[in-house]
Design a protein around this motif. Structure first.
Motif, PDB file in Angstrom:
ATOM      1  N   GLY A   1       0.954  -1.123  -0.026  1.00 18.33           N
ATOM      2  CA  GLY A   1      -0.063   0.146   0.025  1.00 18.33           C
ATOM      3  C   GLY A   1       0.986   0.995   0.115  1.00 18.33           C
ATOM      4  O   GLY A   1       0.337   2.313  -0.301  1.00 18.33           O
ATOM      5  N   LEU A   2       2.110   1.235   0.125  1.00 19.55           N
ATOM      6  CA  LEU A   2       2.972   2.362  -0.019  1.00 19.55           C
ATOM      7  C   LEU A   2       2.853   3.246  -1.231  1.00 19.55           C
ATOM      8  O   LEU A   2       2.746   4.440  -0.846  1.00 19.55           O
ATOM      9  CB  LEU A   2       4.726   1.817   0.031  1.00 19.55           C
ATOM     10  CG  LEU A   2       5.489   3.151   0.169  1.00 19.55           C
ATOM     11  CD1 LEU A   2       5.316   3.832   1.226  1.00 19.55           C
ATOM     12  CD2 LEU A   2       6.976   2.621  -0.189  1.00 19.55           C
ATOM     13  N   LEU A   3       2.660   2.745  -2.314  1.00 18.17           N
ATOM     14  CA  LEU A   3       2.649   3.576  -3.641  1.00 18.17           C
ATOM     15  C   LEU A   3       1.486   4.255  -3.548  1.00 18.17           C
ATOM     16  O   LEU A   3       1.348   5.560  -3.992  1.00 18.17           O
ATOM     17  CB  LEU A   3       2.562   2.812  -4.754  1.00 18.17           C
ATOM     18  CG  LEU A   3       3.896   2.018  -5.144  1.00 18.17           C
ATOM     19  CD1 LEU A   3       3.732   1.500  -6.512  1.00 18.17           C
ATOM     20  CD2 LEU A   3       5.173   2.971  -5.016  1.00 18.17           C
ATOM     21  N   LYS A   4       0.249   3.893  -3.042  1.00 17.10           N
ATOM     22  CA  LYS A   4      -1.132   4.495  -2.861  1.00 17.10           C
ATOM     23  C   LYS A   4      -0.682   5.797  -1.821  1.00 17.10           C
ATOM     24  O   LYS A   4      -1.693   6.688  -1.994  1.00 17.10           O
ATOM     25  CB  LYS A   4      -2.197   3.762  -2.296  1.00 17.10           C
ATOM     26  CG  LYS A   4      -2.624   2.518  -3.224  1.00 17.10           C
ATOM     27  CD  LYS A   4      -3.678   1.622  -2.797  1.00 17.10           C
ATOM     28  CE  LYS A   4      -4.013   0.519  -3.854  1.00 17.10           C
ATOM     29  NZ  LYS A   4      -5.039  -0.190  -3.354  1.00 17.10           N
ATOM     30  N   GLN A   5       0.133   5.604  -1.052  1.00 19.74           N
ATOM     31  CA  GLN A   5       0.505   6.864   0.069  1.00 19.74           C
ATOM     32  C   GLN A   5       1.313   7.843  -0.687  1.00 19.74           C
ATOM     33  O   GLN A   5       0.967   9.046  -0.467  1.00 19.74           O
ATOM     34  CB  GLN A   5       1.179   6.178   1.217  1.00 19.74           C
ATOM     35  CG  GLN A   5       1.944   7.242   2.281  1.00 19.74           C
ATOM     36  CD  GLN A   5       1.103   7.501   3.405  1.00 19.74           C
ATOM     37  OE1 GLN A   5       0.061   7.129   3.399  1.00 19.74           O
ATOM     38  NE2 GLN A   5       1.600   8.359   4.264  1.00 19.74           N
ATOM     39  N   LEU A   6       1.977   7.395  -1.732  1.00 20.44           N
ATOM     40  CA  LEU A   6       2.996   8.299  -2.259  1.00 20.44           C
ATOM     41  C   LEU A   6       2.698   8.894  -3.471  1.00 20.44           C
ATOM     42  O   LEU A   6       2.687  10.268  -3.688  1.00 20.44           O
ATOM     43  CB  LEU A   6       4.293   7.469  -2.371  1.00 20.44           C
ATOM     44  CG  LEU A   6       5.251   7.077  -1.173  1.00 20.44           C
ATOM     45  CD1 LEU A   6       6.423   6.350  -1.613  1.00 20.44           C
ATOM     46  CD2 LEU A   6       5.237   8.143  -0.395  1.00 20.44           C
ATOM     47  N   LEU A   7       2.132   8.066  -4.530  1.00 16.60           N
ATOM     48  CA  LEU A   7       1.859   8.671  -5.922  1.00 16.60           C
ATOM     49  C   LEU A   7       0.834   9.608  -6.119  1.00 16.60           C
ATOM     50  O   LEU A   7       1.085  10.655  -6.999  1.00 16.60           O
ATOM     51  CB  LEU A   7       1.739   7.373  -6.685  1.00 16.60           C
ATOM     52  CG  LEU A   7       2.829   6.530  -6.985  1.00 16.60           C
ATOM     53  CD1 LEU A   7       2.779   5.352  -8.033  1.00 16.60           C
ATOM     54  CD2 LEU A   7       4.289   7.218  -7.385  1.00 16.60           C
ATOM     55  N   PRO A   8      -0.362   9.305  -5.382  1.00 11.22           N
ATOM     56  CA  PRO A   8      -1.297  10.528  -5.685  1.00 11.22           C
ATOM     57  C   PRO A   8      -0.807  11.893  -5.290  1.00 11.22           C
ATOM     58  O   PRO A   8      -1.053  12.922  -5.830  1.00 11.22           O
ATOM     59  CB  PRO A   8      -2.367  10.160  -4.587  1.00 11.22           C
ATOM     60  CG  PRO A   8      -2.438   8.679  -4.682  1.00 11.22           C
ATOM     61  CD  PRO A   8      -0.762   8.325  -4.589  1.00 11.22           C
TER      62      PRO A   8
END
Length: 267
Positions: free
Chosen positions: A38-45
């Motif tokens: 779930g890290l990318l959902k924290q960062l990319l937006p």
């Protein structure tokens, strides 16, 4: 009225973030751990809102992620196998590798721990005991960073489970954790993906804390000299942001269920 609207549009354009570039796409190949956790959902937006870029994520094992970079099918890659990363750069496929973060590998298995490994920290000794005991071990078998690390442990141990006790799955980390739960087997995993799957698998942490289980992540732009059509500008923007104080702070703040899964390491 029309002149006022035109002036307002021009004024707003001058106030847009200096990172903003419209709706260009950045193709990012990355490991399953950054996606599954779930890290990318924290960062990319946050990055997309700040810059105007749209990041298209391809989540695969590290070996495949780097292969996509070699083929020019992505613009930037975020992976965790330092030896393979250095080779990727040394051979001229990538440029400007940066440290991003780290966590660690752990050995997980059924809570009853049939190989009697709990309480030990030596991962090589643990692998030897697994091979000497009638228990199953599930390998990712996909040339991912986890798979490369696991194969290195078996090599150092000088032994490996034989026959049906060693299953090479050829799957991502999440699927392998599910398999290990179903088959009451041991496996090597990164801590972040385990954290995301712990509740559904019921697997227990069996071995942790060995310094040989350190797991660093790096980000690398694909070399535009090799593939002139890659979005090198976008790749650099993502690298600069994820290694910036803002990006690093958001990595540190990612704490599902209150546990920090990645630790920023950009210099």
């Amino acid at each position: 009225m029309q002149r006022r609207r035109l002036f307002a549009a021009l004024l707003s354009a001058t106030l847009v973030s200096p990172f903003a570039v419209g709706q260009e796409t950045i193709r990012l190949s990355t490991t399953t751990s950054t996606e599954n956790s779930g890290l990318l959902k924290q960062l990319l937006p946050v990055f997309e809102a700040k810059t105007g870029y749209k990041v298209h994520v391809i989540s695969v094992g590290t070996g495949k992620a780097l292969e996509l970079g070699k083929n020019g099918d992505v613009d930037v890659t975020l992976v965790h196998a330092r030896k393979l990363e250095d080779q990727f750069v040394d051979e001229g496929w990538g440029v400007g590798r940066r440290d991003v973060m780290y966590n660690d590998f752990i050995v997980v298995g059924p809570s009853e721990d049939p190989a009697k490994l709990k309480g030990t920290k030596d991962v090589i000794a643990a692998f030897r005991r697994i091979a000497a005991t009638n228990v199953k071990f599930i390998s990712r078998g996909d040339n991912s960073g986890t798979d490369v690390m696991e194969k290195g442990y078996w090599q150092q141990a000088g032994v490996k489970p034989a026959g049906a006790n060693y299953v090479s799955a050829g799957l991502g980390m999440g699927e392998v954790l599910n398999m290990a739960a179903e088959m009451k087997a041991y496996t090597l995993t990164d801590r972040a993906t385990y954290g995301a799957y712990q509740a559904r698998t019921g697997l227990a942490i069996i071995i942790e804390g060995d310094k040989r289980m350190f797991n660093p992540y790096g980000i690398i732009a694909v070399n535009p000299a090799r593939h002139p059509k890659v979005n090198y500008k976008g790749a650099k923007a993502l690298i600069e942001w994820i290694t910036s104080p803002e990006g690093q702070g958001r990595i540190a703040a990612f704490k599902p269920a209150g546990e920090q899964l990645f630790f920023p390491s950009a210099q």
